[in-house]
Design a protein around this motif. Sequence first.
Motif, short mmCIF file in Angstrom:
data_model
loop_
_atom_site.label_atom_id
_atom_site.label_comp_id
_atom_site.label_asym_id
_atom_site.label_seq_id
_atom_site.Cartn_x
_atom_site.Cartn_y
_atom_site.Cartn_z
N UNK A 1 -6.67 -3.75 4.32
CA UNK A 1 -6.60 -2.34 4.73
C UNK A 1 -6.24 -2.13 6.20
N UNK A 2 -5.46 -1.11 6.44
CA UNK A 2 -5.27 -0.54 7.78
C UNK A 2 -5.09 0.95 7.60
N UNK A 3 -5.82 1.72 8.40
CA UNK A 3 -5.73 3.17 8.30
C UNK A 3 -4.61 3.77 9.13
N UNK A 4 -3.94 2.93 9.93
CA UNK A 4 -2.87 3.43 10.77
C UNK A 4 -1.60 3.74 9.99
N UNK A 5 -0.87 4.72 10.47
CA UNK A 5 0.42 5.10 9.86
C UNK A 5 1.52 4.99 10.91
N UNK A 6 1.47 3.95 11.72
CA UNK A 6 2.42 3.78 12.81
C UNK A 6 3.85 3.70 12.28
N UNK A 7 4.75 4.57 12.74
CA UNK A 7 6.09 4.65 12.16
C UNK A 7 6.96 3.44 12.44
N UNK A 8 6.60 2.59 13.43
CA UNK A 8 7.41 1.41 13.72
C UNK A 8 6.90 0.15 13.03
N UNK A 9 5.82 0.26 12.27
CA UNK A 9 5.19 -0.91 11.66
C UNK A 9 5.82 -1.27 10.32
N UNK A 10 6.22 -2.53 10.12
CA UNK A 10 6.81 -2.94 8.85
C UNK A 10 5.92 -2.66 7.65
N UNK A 11 4.61 -2.67 7.86
CA UNK A 11 3.68 -2.35 6.77
C UNK A 11 4.01 -0.97 6.17
N UNK A 12 4.36 -0.02 7.03
CA UNK A 12 4.66 1.34 6.57
C UNK A 12 6.14 1.55 6.29
N UNK A 13 6.99 0.66 6.81
CA UNK A 13 8.43 0.77 6.58
C UNK A 13 8.88 0.00 5.34
N UNK A 14 8.07 -0.93 4.87
CA UNK A 14 8.40 -1.78 3.73
C UNK A 14 8.85 -0.93 2.54
N UNK A 15 10.10 -1.06 2.10
CA UNK A 15 10.59 -0.22 1.00
C UNK A 15 9.91 -0.49 -0.33
N UNK A 16 9.28 -1.66 -0.48
CA UNK A 16 8.60 -1.97 -1.74
C UNK A 16 7.17 -1.44 -1.77
N UNK A 17 6.68 -0.95 -0.60
CA UNK A 17 5.31 -0.41 -0.51
C UNK A 17 4.28 -1.41 -1.04
N UNK A 18 4.45 -2.65 -0.66
CA UNK A 18 3.63 -3.73 -1.22
C UNK A 18 2.18 -3.67 -0.76
N UNK A 19 1.88 -2.95 0.34
CA UNK A 19 0.51 -2.83 0.82
C UNK A 19 -0.16 -1.53 0.37
N UNK A 20 0.45 -0.91 -0.64
CA UNK A 20 -0.07 0.35 -1.15
C UNK A 20 -0.23 0.26 -2.67
N UNK A 21 -1.18 1.00 -3.20
CA UNK A 21 -1.41 1.03 -4.64
C UNK A 21 -1.79 2.46 -5.04
N UNK A 22 -1.01 3.03 -5.93
CA UNK A 22 -1.25 4.40 -6.38
C UNK A 22 -1.33 5.38 -5.21
N UNK A 23 -0.45 5.16 -4.23
CA UNK A 23 -0.37 6.06 -3.09
C UNK A 23 -1.41 5.87 -2.02
N UNK A 24 -2.28 4.88 -2.17
CA UNK A 24 -3.33 4.62 -1.20
C UNK A 24 -3.22 3.19 -0.66
#
Length: 269
Positions: free
Chosen positions: A19-42
């Motif tokens: 988990x990370x609660x940050x939504x930093x726009x430059x972070x690959x975690x949030x830029x990843x097009x596969x959304x691999x660190x997310x599940x059901x939108x969370x």
Amino acid sequence: MWRNREAGGCAISIETQAYCGGLCPECPRNLDPTRSRWRDGEPIRDQMPTRKVYDLIDQSVDMGWSGPIHFSHYSEPLADPRFIEFSRYALKKGLTPELFTNGELLTKKLVKQIDGVIPYVVMSFRTPGSQRFWETVFKKSRVRITKSYQVLIWNPRTELLAKSIAGKPCVGPLFSAFRINYDGQMSMCYADFNNEFGLLNAFDHSLEELWFGEEHVKAVDEMSVPGSRGRRKLCCVCPEVYPDKGTYVPVEHVDTPPDDWLQRLGLLE
């Protein structure tokens, strides 16, 4: 090949939770097009079992590692209540736990537990407060506030990406970090969210098999050749230029923490 910084290694990262609660726009975690660190939108909140974390620490020591250890990858380490427990154990085993955090979960109590136990604390450029401020908060640990961010994969500044990757190899003869994700999967690099290279999993194999195994050695050899990026869907859009320093963008920093931060840190009634 993998022993300490002098031998080419940088750190071992054991991601104890996702988990990370940050939504930093430059972070690959949030830029990843596969959304691999997310599940059901969370954001995924899965944890690595405690026993497994201890086992991986022990294995890294048995392999001869004597350098830094991080309990995160693209996650916030302080989101894991076991962070201090794991850090103390790593220290006892002769390793050097380091903390890379956005600071949002820091409290007066947590600072007291960290200070002097974690030798090196790196705060995100998004963390409010000057270098001098955080040096008064952490009186024993060495603190650094980042002043820029590195242009990483999927960054919307495509002109910087193109300039960075042209014809350059990805890695040198020695790979710089050993990353184990929360689910046990070894990552080739910071951008390898979906096991691009078919590396092994720490739940099924030893760390020695992961690092020295055919899968990893073959991947390092492949990506050490100039022009190799173009043969991989992931790598052809990645700006990592190891062993160069990469492309960094300076940022403005908020030098004075807001009142809610000061209250959490016990510095404001």
